[in-house]
Design an enzyme around this catalytic site. Structure first.
Site, short mmCIF file in Angstrom:
data_model
loop_
_atom_site.label_atom_id
_atom_site.label_comp_id
_atom_site.label_asym_id
_atom_site.label_seq_id
_atom_site.Cartn_x
_atom_site.Cartn_y
_atom_site.Cartn_z
N HIS A 114 44.27 -16.64 -40.49
CA HIS A 114 42.85 -16.54 -41.18
C HIS A 114 42.71 -17.40 -42.50
CE1 HIS A 114 38.94 -15.29 -42.14
NE2 HIS A 114 39.05 -14.09 -41.95
N LYS B 16 19.92 -8.28 -28.27
CA LYS B 16 19.10 -8.83 -29.04
C LYS B 16 17.65 -9.11 -29.14
CE LYS B 16 19.46 -13.27 -29.24
NZ LYS B 16 20.08 -14.62 -29.18
N LYS C 178 14.65 -7.80 -31.53
CA LYS C 178 13.73 -8.82 -32.20
C LYS C 178 12.32 -8.77 -31.43
CE LYS C 178 14.82 -13.06 -32.82
NZ LYS C 178 15.16 -14.64 -32.63
N LYS D 148 10.93 -5.84 -31.75
CA LYS D 148 10.66 -4.83 -32.70
C LYS D 148 10.41 -5.67 -34.03
CE LYS D 148 10.66 -2.00 -29.67
NZ LYS D 148 9.67 -1.66 -28.66
N PRO E 132 18.50 -8.62 -35.86
CA PRO E 132 19.67 -8.04 -35.06
C PRO E 132 20.74 -7.54 -35.82
CG PRO E 132 18.68 -9.77 -33.75
CD PRO E 132 18.09 -9.85 -35.14
N TYR F 281 31.91 -4.10 -46.51
CA TYR F 281 32.02 -5.64 -46.79
C TYR F 281 31.40 -6.40 -45.37
CZ TYR F 281 33.74 -10.51 -46.50
OH TYR F 281 34.12 -11.74 -46.18
N THR G 183 32.90 -18.25 -47.57
CA THR G 183 32.18 -16.72 -47.55
C THR G 183 31.88 -16.12 -48.91
OG1 THR G 183 34.14 -15.29 -47.54
CG2 THR G 183 33.34 -16.20 -45.41
#
Length: 603
Positions: free
Chosen positions: A318, A397, A401, A403, A407, A430, A443
């Protein structure tokens, strides 16, 4: 991501790097106000007042000095956070990183053209590898379309770290070595390392300026397998990459230089599955993250894992990049395979070229003992990890969407409700917020457990609450979440900013401010103590998983399709508080309740 590549691109992959804005420094006052708002769900009134007083003193005192020093740092760097973040979040960590930092997941090909099938492993691997090499070439020639948010160019620097990159262990701090270059910058390594049964083989993936074709790659892979079949397994020195970092650094002097590899293709013989249901998804997800440590190089930026039944996975360090990079690459390969029905339709000619060369490690009894120790601690840890992965197929999705709801926010609030229902309290959370609109941005933390989300969860579980009260509370929670996410993505979060102030105080040997030692700081998730560690893998076919951030917490990773939501949840079995299976089932209940609530009255 649907059109990632241009044959004659008007825009080069990395052309906007120099024109991206610098990462801004948020205001001190605004950041402290957001922090106080974020800790509120985890505090009694008395605890909150104590924290509010601490924050006030910080803002009027040492915080001002630290803020000025941070501004001074930002004047000489386009990204004041970049070096700090890499060190604090990754390179200075001493616990084993292969399981605690890396992420892994199944390749999506099994859902269409490549279901589990015996006897096709090498053929499929050669085709998958060829498409991966094409992606490497797209980056080299800058033909991968630069990513944008609307008309705003996003930073693409992380894509330079996918190939030709490796982490090197250090006694107190690791380093990242990267040899990638675009064609205009010069030559870069083009070899592939193949690991099989604890042994290593290497070959150049380019011959006479052309990438090897699948038939040529198949010839090399067949040779590797023939060398390993019926022979004793290798010493498995790759297991050392799963060790505690300092211990690994001290024995790493015996290892050959593995840092310049293009990619690692791992062949796993004994792993077999036969169906494409949730059980297969779960098995592959877990295997990609926790599989045999002797046939993956845990410090490599990208390991492609080939299973005996013709399915695939990946495992990545990572530190060099976010999961978005692998999602983009994985989706590219997935779409190429889908377009060709998983078949090679080009030339079957195999050019004369050298066979793969075995990389032989010189090891003694001490090193073999170190390998055995590494394998023991690795398997002991993986056996404590619970991983569940399911496809929720009731809706996705499209229905959300319809509504007029976001999402991702929908899933995050469903998770908050699931945790609240299971544990009887809110969980510090997080969620990854992307900051790539800034130079070398990675990020920011977005904290989904807001006071509004907590109030909504409480209302949902209140027997006397009316449907109207639930809908109003849900709408408030949605609006707050969307607002905070937008701010975080635009450089107006507060967690990375507070980290900067903390690191300045630490580097200058100042007494640690009370703000960072206040119990409510860690209780609310500060300092990497979030109970729920979550990330959206996106809206493609690619999925993955990582471990929880804390022992009593969960890792929760998900992708959102038009008609489904695929989620992985991890927890430590040794924690009496957590159960990933129960959390997922509670998530399913929450998803149904939320859609029903949104359906009965359009929000």
């Amino acid at each position: 991501m649907t059109s990632q590549v241009s044959e004659f691109p008007a825009e080069r992959t990395f052309q906007y790097q120099h024109s991206l804005p610098s990462l801004p420094v948020p205001s001190l006052e605004g950041s402290l106000a957001k922090y106080l708002d974020a800790v509120r769900p985890f505090a009694t009134e008395e605890e909150y007042q104590v924290t509010a007083a601490i924050v006030k003193r910080f803002g009027e005192g040492i915080g001002k000095d630290l803020h000025q020093k941070l501004l001074q740092r930002a004047r000489t760097r386009r990204n004041w956070l970049e070096e700090w973040w890499l060190d604090a979040a990754y390179l200075e960590l001493r616990y084993p990183s292969q399981l605690n930092v890396n992420f892994g997941g199944p390749a999506p090909y099994l859902e269409h053209c490549w279901p589990p099938t015996e006897g096709v492993q090498l053929q499929r691997t050669s085709i998958s590898m060829w498409h991966t090499l094409q992606y490497w070439d797209l980056l080299r020639t800058e033909r991968l379309d630069p990513h944008k948010a609307g008309n705003v160019a996003l930073d693409m620097d992380q894509f330079r770290m996918l190939f030709c990159t490796c982490k090197v262990p250090g006694v107190t701090k690791d380093t990242i070595i990267n040899y990638f270059k675009t064609e205009s910058e010069g030559p870069c390594p083009s070899h592939v390392v193949v690991m099989c049964r604890g042994r290593f083989f290497s070959f150049d993936a380019v011959c006479d300026s052309h990438i090897l074709t699948p038939p040529e790659l198949l010839r090399h892979l067949t040779h590797v397998k023939q060398c390993c079949e019926g022979e004793p397994a290798g010493d498995g020195v790759a297991a050392l990459t799963s060790e505690e970092r300092t211990r690994w650094a001290k024995v790493s002097k015996i290892c050959l230089d593995m840092t310049s590899g293009l990619s690692s293709c791992i062949l796993v013989g004994p792993y077999n599955t036969h169906t494409t249901d949730n059980h297969t998804i779960l098995s592959m997800t877990r295997e990609a993250l926790t599989g045999d440590p002797t046939i993956r190089w845990g410090d490599k930026s990208y390991n492609s894992i080939s299973f005996a039944d013709g399915t695939f996975g990946s495992n990545c360090d990572h530190a060099p990049f976010e999961g978005m990079v692998l999602v983009t690459q994985g989706y590219y390969v997935d779409q190429q395979l889908k377009a060709t029905d998983g078949k090679w339709k080009g030339s079957e000619t195999v050019r004369p070229m050298p066979l793969p060369e075995e990389l032989v490690f010189t090891v003694d009894d001490r090193v073999r003992s170190d390998v055995a120790h590494a394998k023991h601690q690795y398997f002991e840890t993986t056996q404590d990890l619970q991983v569940v992965c399911y496809a929720f197929t009731s809706f996705g999705k499209a229905a959300i969407k319809q509504k007029k709801l976001h999402p991702d926010t929908f899933i995050q609030l469903a998770l908050q409700l699931a945790y609240y229902r299971q544990h009887g309290r809110s969980g510090s959370c997080y969620e990854t917020a992307m900051t790539r609109r800034f130079y070398h941005g990675r990020t920011e933390t977005m904290r989904p457990c807001t006071l509004e989300a907590q109030n909504w969860c409480h209302t949902m579980l209140l027997p006397t609450a009316s449907a109207e009260a639930k809908r109003k509370a849900l709408l408030l929670a949605f609006n707050k979440h969307n607002k905070l996410m937008a701010e975080a993505q635009n450089g107006k979060g507060f967690d990375r900013y507070l980290l900067g102030l903390y690191l300045i105080a630490k580097e200058e040997g100042l007494p640690m401010p009370d703000l960072f030692t206040d119990p409510l700081y860690s209780k609310s998730g500060g300092g990497g103590n979030f109970t729920l560690s979550t990330s959206l893998a996106g809206y493609t076919t690619v999925h993955g998983v990582g471990v929880p951030m804390v022992h009593h917490g969960y890792g929760f990773f998900y992708r959102i399709g038009d008609d489904r939501i695929v989620a992985s949840c991890s927890a430590w079995k040794s924690s009496p508080e957590t159960d990933a299976e129960t959390l997922f089932q509670n998530l399913v209940t929450s998803l149904h309740e939320m859609l029903h609530l949104a359906t009965t009255a359009q929000l």
